[in-house]
Structures are given as C-alpha cells and as structure tokens.
Motif scaffolding. Structure first.
Motif, PDB file in Angstrom:
ATOM      1  N   GLY A  67       0.821  -1.209   0.000  1.00  0.00           N
ATOM      2  CA  GLY A  67       0.000   0.000   0.000  1.00  0.00           C
ATOM      3  C   GLY A  67       0.852   1.255   0.000  1.00  0.00           C
ATOM      4  N   ASP A  68       0.426   2.250   0.773  1.00  0.00           N
ATOM      5  CA  ASP A  68       1.094   3.556   0.760  1.00  0.00           C
ATOM      6  C   ASP A  68       1.941   3.793   2.011  1.00  0.00           C
ATOM      7  OD1 ASP A  68      -0.921   3.790   2.599  1.00  0.00           O
ATOM      8  OD2 ASP A  68      -1.820   5.593   1.740  1.00  0.00           O
ATOM      9  N   VAL A  69       2.459   2.712   2.598  1.00  0.00           N
ATOM     10  CA  VAL A  69       3.227   2.827   3.843  1.00  0.00           C
ATOM     11  C   VAL A  69       4.413   3.776   3.680  1.00  0.00           C
ATOM     12  CG1 VAL A  69       4.697   1.587   5.468  1.00  0.00           C
ATOM     13  CG2 VAL A  69       2.517   0.593   4.761  1.00  0.00           C
ATOM     14  N   LEU A  70       5.208   3.586   2.625  1.00  0.00           N
ATOM     15  CA  LEU A  70       6.390   4.434   2.470  1.00  0.00           C
ATOM     16  C   LEU A  70       6.021   5.857   2.067  1.00  0.00           C
ATOM     17  CD1 LEU A  70       9.117   2.116   0.918  1.00  0.00           C
ATOM     18  CD2 LEU A  70       8.714   2.726   3.301  1.00  0.00           C
ATOM     19  N   ALA A  71       4.927   6.029   1.354  1.00  0.00           N
ATOM     20  CA  ALA A  71       4.471   7.385   1.039  1.00  0.00           C
ATOM     21  C   ALA A  71       4.128   8.136   2.319  1.00  0.00           C
ATOM     22  CB  ALA A  71       3.263   7.334   0.109  1.00  0.00           C
TER      23      ALA A  71
END
Length: 250
Positions: free
Chosen positions: A172-176
C-alpha cells in the motif's frame, strides 16, 4: 572519515566489490542487513521499521564522521534512518528515494512478493537450483558475472523469507506516509543518485521531487541501471567522491 555502505535485495555485500576497489579507501565499512548476507537475530520479524532500527543501532556504534550510502532496500533503510536520526552521519546518499513519493507504484516483482502464495513461488524460483543457476538469474537482472557468482552463494531460504517479510511490511502507501517526514533528513547533506535506466525506483520526476523534499542534491548517472555500482563503478565512485569532497569545503 568512515564510508558506510548498505546493500539491498536480493544481494550480499559482495555487490560493493567493484566500487570499493575503485574508491581505494581503507575506511569503508559494509553493513549487511539481517537476512541479506547477515544472520537473522532471534525473534527478528523483519519489517521495514526493524531494518531502520537495526541501521540506527549499527551507525551509533561506528566512529564518525560517517558518509552513509545505501542501494535498493539499503537505500530505503538509509532514508528511514535519516528521517529519524540524521545527526548520526556527516552525509547520506541513496539511489531509491523515489519510493517515498505518493505517486510511486511498486514494480512488478515487489507486487508479487507482497502477494501470499504467488510471492512464495516467486521467491522459490529465485533461490532454487544450484549456485550457478542462481548466479545466472542475477546476471540476467543486470549484475555482472563475477559479482553475481559471489552473491548467489548467499541467496537461500533465509534471504527468501527476509524478502517476503520486508516487502509485505510496506504494501500500500506505507512508504508514502513515511515520506511525509523527508524534510527531517535535510539536517544532513544528502545525495540522490539517479540512474536513468533504473526502472525499479520510479520516474525521474518523482525521484527529483522526493530528493528536493529531503534537501538532497541529485546526481544523474546517465545510461546506468539499478546496479550502477557494478555496471560502471568508476562513475559511481566519482559521483560519491565529488559529493564528499564538496562537503569538506563548506
């Protein structure tokens, strides 16, 4: 001064051999992340935060000043550590900062590793067979023959499990979301190594954008791919050395 190198996936510290030879320094330390050429500690889970904290602990034990360089997942660990503890280094460099941009989309292999069942099959295809078989797969990816043969020795079940655990911790968008803190890394000078033929790390636009948010300078490695340090170690060494030399004059 101490240069600290951190490699990624699916790699061991043999990846740095050509670059270290060209640098010609006696103050280089190679850190191998658990599961990627180093043993996995008891109770290790292997999320991206575990690797961040591992790197922070390692840096805290090294006499500085430290010039930190990360490639692939090693570059992710570097950025994550710098967003938390930038004071541990004199400078930092990464070739994968684009993954922290909201528009980054994981590459095909990453998406497979993040998928239960399919990921296990994909890992088995990577680590299975003889050392020669594994080396051939690495060479097909773009790693030079001699280095691929060395890395292939360490490409086994422990690394396979580490790959799955690490990638599944950032679906998903964890690093974002982590990237919202990129400005924290600007406390220390940063360098974004932008290899133009690296198709794992996002577009040039998002890499430059993430670098700007982190206060990092961008150095273009025209025509080089993901494994720039083995494709043209001289150009890699020049880019890093010029960056470090400029710091000494500030």
């Amino acid at each position: 001064m101490t240069v600290v190198l951190v490699h990624g996936n699916p790699e061991t510290d043999a990846l740095w051999d050509p670059l270290v030879e060209v640098l010609g320094r006696d103050d280089v330390i190679r850190l191998s992340p658990p599961g990627f050429g180093a043993r996995v500690p008891h109770g290790w889970v292997g999320t991206y935060l575990d690797y961040r904290d591992w790197l922070v602990d390692e840096l805290a034990r090294i006499d500085g000043p430290i010039d930190l360089v990360g490639h692939d997942w090693g570059g992710n660990h570097v950025v994550n550590a710098m967003m938390l503890r930038p004071e541990l280094v004199r400078s930092w460099a990464t070739d994968i900062i684009g993954v922290f941009d909201p528009e980054y989309v994981w590459h095909e292999a990453a998406q497979i590793w993040q998928t239960p069942g399919a990921g296990e099959q994909f890992v088995e295809a990577l680590i299975g067979g003889s050392v020669q078989d594994r080396a051939g797969r690495l060479t097909a990816l773009g790693i030079t023959d001699g280095v691929a043969a060395k890395i292939a020795v360490g490409l086994g079940p422990e690394m396979g499990a580490a790959i799955l655990g690490l990638y599944r911790s950032v679906s998903g968008d964890v690093l974002a979301e982590e990237g919202r803190r990129l400005g924290n890394a600007a406390v220390r000078p940063g360098l974004c190594l932008l290899a133009t033929e690296d198709h794992y790390t996002g577009s040039e636009e998002i890499r430059r954008r993430a670098a700007e948010r982190a206060g990092a300078r961008t150095e273009v490695l025209e025509g080089l791919g993901h494994w720039w340090m083995v494709q043209d170690p001289v150009r890699g060494a020049v880019a890093l050395t010029e960056f470090w030399d400029a710091l000494a004059t500030v």
